[in-house]
Design an enzyme around this catalytic site. Structure first.
Site, mmCIF file in Angstrom:
data_model
loop_
_atom_site.group_PDB
_atom_site.id
_atom_site.type_symbol
_atom_site.label_atom_id
_atom_site.label_comp_id
_atom_site.label_asym_id
_atom_site.label_seq_id
_atom_site.Cartn_x
_atom_site.Cartn_y
_atom_site.Cartn_z
ATOM 1 C CE LYS A 35 38.902 59.275 68.737
ATOM 2 N NZ LYS A 35 40.296 58.795 68.647
ATOM 3 C CE1 TYR A 256 24.297 73.657 96.379
ATOM 4 C CE2 TYR A 256 24.726 73.718 94.013
ATOM 5 C CZ TYR A 256 23.884 73.442 95.076
ATOM 6 O OH TYR A 256 22.632 72.953 94.830
HETATM 7 C C1 LIG Z 1 41.100 59.641 67.843
HETATM 8 C C2 LIG Z 1 42.128 59.193 66.858
HETATM 9 C C3 LIG Z 1 42.561 60.039 65.830
HETATM 10 C C4 LIG Z 1 42.149 61.496 65.740
HETATM 11 O O1 LIG Z 1 42.894 62.248 66.684
HETATM 12 P P1 LIG Z 1 42.708 63.833 66.785
HETATM 13 O O2 LIG Z 1 43.751 64.254 67.753
HETATM 14 O O3 LIG Z 1 41.319 64.078 67.272
HETATM 15 O O4 LIG Z 1 42.922 64.362 65.417
HETATM 16 C C5 LIG Z 1 43.418 59.515 64.884
HETATM 17 N N1 LIG Z 1 43.847 58.239 64.961
HETATM 18 C C6 LIG Z 1 43.480 57.406 65.951
HETATM 19 C C7 LIG Z 1 44.013 56.030 65.981
HETATM 20 C C8 LIG Z 1 42.613 57.859 66.935
HETATM 21 O O5 LIG Z 1 42.259 57.033 67.929
#
Ligand SMILES: *Cc1c(COP(=O)(O)O)cnc(C)c1O
Length: 361
Positions: A35, A256
């Site tokens: 994702k 800055y």
């Molecule tokens: C993002 C997500 C994962 C993966 O989590 P990580 O900590 O990156 O391994 C797994 N399951 C769901 C439902 C998620 O939203």
């Protein structure tokens, strides 16, 4: 000469990390989470590499899944938040996407839809994260409705998500597992619970499907050392270069807001990367970077396009020298801690301005 910034992607490291996931859970299927543009690495490049190695992929929403299909990725893809509108179910059905059902509205849309093909459904149960999912007491009734629904394939998967699995001494994870296992006890379906910290740290959570994301990109989800997580290899190495050098007298400030003041005569290197390139503006003075492989501390506030680094102790530093902001030999999680965040956010927020370059096959 082009601006030297690169997010270099080592796909060999990706395969290595997936191998560790398999080794940890040899009896589970692996769903690789890609994702948010593959946590900022580039979803298509990551998915192409993982397509033949993982059993399925997962994304947040249908737009992300369509991007992968359009790139020719044929693996099953789960929508982790399900659909946001009833009409997305038609697309999901045509494309063979798997859908999460996490509330009653999504279930009603599914029951009322007219679809070309039934969908593989993952029923999400809220075991304590309290963000998505049906309540454990409703799991049985929801499961039965899905069983009775022609639009849902008969093989269902029950799943849940952990709130604190990265804290290995936090009892919430075992509590969530107990709630999950109780809710699923009499329901004939496959089960899934483990994200990266679950997979690495909680063997009882492996069940039929593990869902690693972060660890596949080579980063440890834990604060401290961990024997397996420390064998992961970072996929992304973010690099830039020195474009200017100057000596400043003791008492002079840099950047800055003049937040850094030289305590001794100092040599300051200006590096052409800033928050506009994905380097976190909140990184504090002292945040490490690697100059020619050696650590040097950030000196002064992060600008949009540049940072300044104290290279007084690296007398060989020269214009054009490579600077690593995170990746190999400098974990992104360590940099993130200096900016009050987590490595997940740093890679995920990397803007398109920083080119992703595949460096190893
Ligand atoms: C993002 C997500 C994962 C993966 O989590 P990580 O900590 O990156 O391994 C797994 N399951 C769901 C439902 C998620 O939203």
């Amino acid at each position: 000469m082009a601006r030297p910034n690169q997010a270099r992607l080592d796909l060999g490291a990706l395969r290595h990390n997936l191998g560790i996931a398999r080794e940890l859970a040899p009896h589970s299927n692996v769903m690789a989470v890609v994702k948010a543009n593959g946590y900022g690495h580039g979803a298509v490049a990551i998915a192409r590499e993982l397509e033949s190695l993982a059993d399925a992929l997962a994304v947040a929403c249908i737009e992300e899944a369509l991007e992968l299909r359009e790139a020719g990725i044929k693996t099953p893809i789960l929508l982790l938040e399900g659909v946001f509108q009833a009409r997305e179910l038609g697309t999901a059905s045509e494309q063979g996407f798997w859908v999460t059902i996490d509330n009653d509205l999504q279930l009603r849309w599914l029951e009322e839809a007219v679809l070309p093909r039934s969908l593989q459904c993952w029923l999400k149960i809220d075991t304590g994260m309290h963000r998505l999912g049906v309540q454990p007491e409703q799991a049985g009734a929801t499961f039965q409705r899905l069983k009775n629904c022609d639009n849902a394939l008969d093989e269902l998967v029950l799943y849940t998500h952990f709130a604190s699995a990265d804290e290995l001494d936090n009892s919430l994870t075992q509590d969530q597992l107990d709630v999950f296992d109780t809710a699923c006890r009499d329901l004939p379906a496959l089960r899934s619970a483990a994200n990266s910290p679950g997979l690495l740290g909680w063997p009882a959570s492996h069940h039929d499907w593990v869902r690693p994301g972060y660890m596949l990109y080579g980063n440890s989800p834990f604060q401290g050392p961990h024997p397996v997580a420390d064998r992961l290899k970072p996929v992304m190495t973010l690099t830039s270069a020195i474009i200017s050098l100057r000596d400043v007298a003791a008492g002079e400030s840099v950047g800055y807001g003049a937040t850094w003041t030289a305590r001794r005569p100092s040599r300051i290197a200006t590096v052409t990367i800033g928050y506009g390139d994905g380097y976190p503006r909140l990184a504090t003075n002292g945040t490490p970077v690697l100059v020619n492989g050696r650590r040097a501390p950030l000196a002064g506030r992060v600008s949009m396009d540049m940072i300044t680094v104290d290279v007084t102790d690296l007398p060989g530093a020269a214009i054009g020298d490579e600077v690593v902001l995170w990746g190999k030999d400098l974990p992104v999680g360590e940099v993130a801690r200096h900016a009050g965040t987590i490595g997940y956010e740093l890679t995920t927020r990397m803007p398109a301005r920083t080119p992703r370059i595949v460096v190893a096959e």
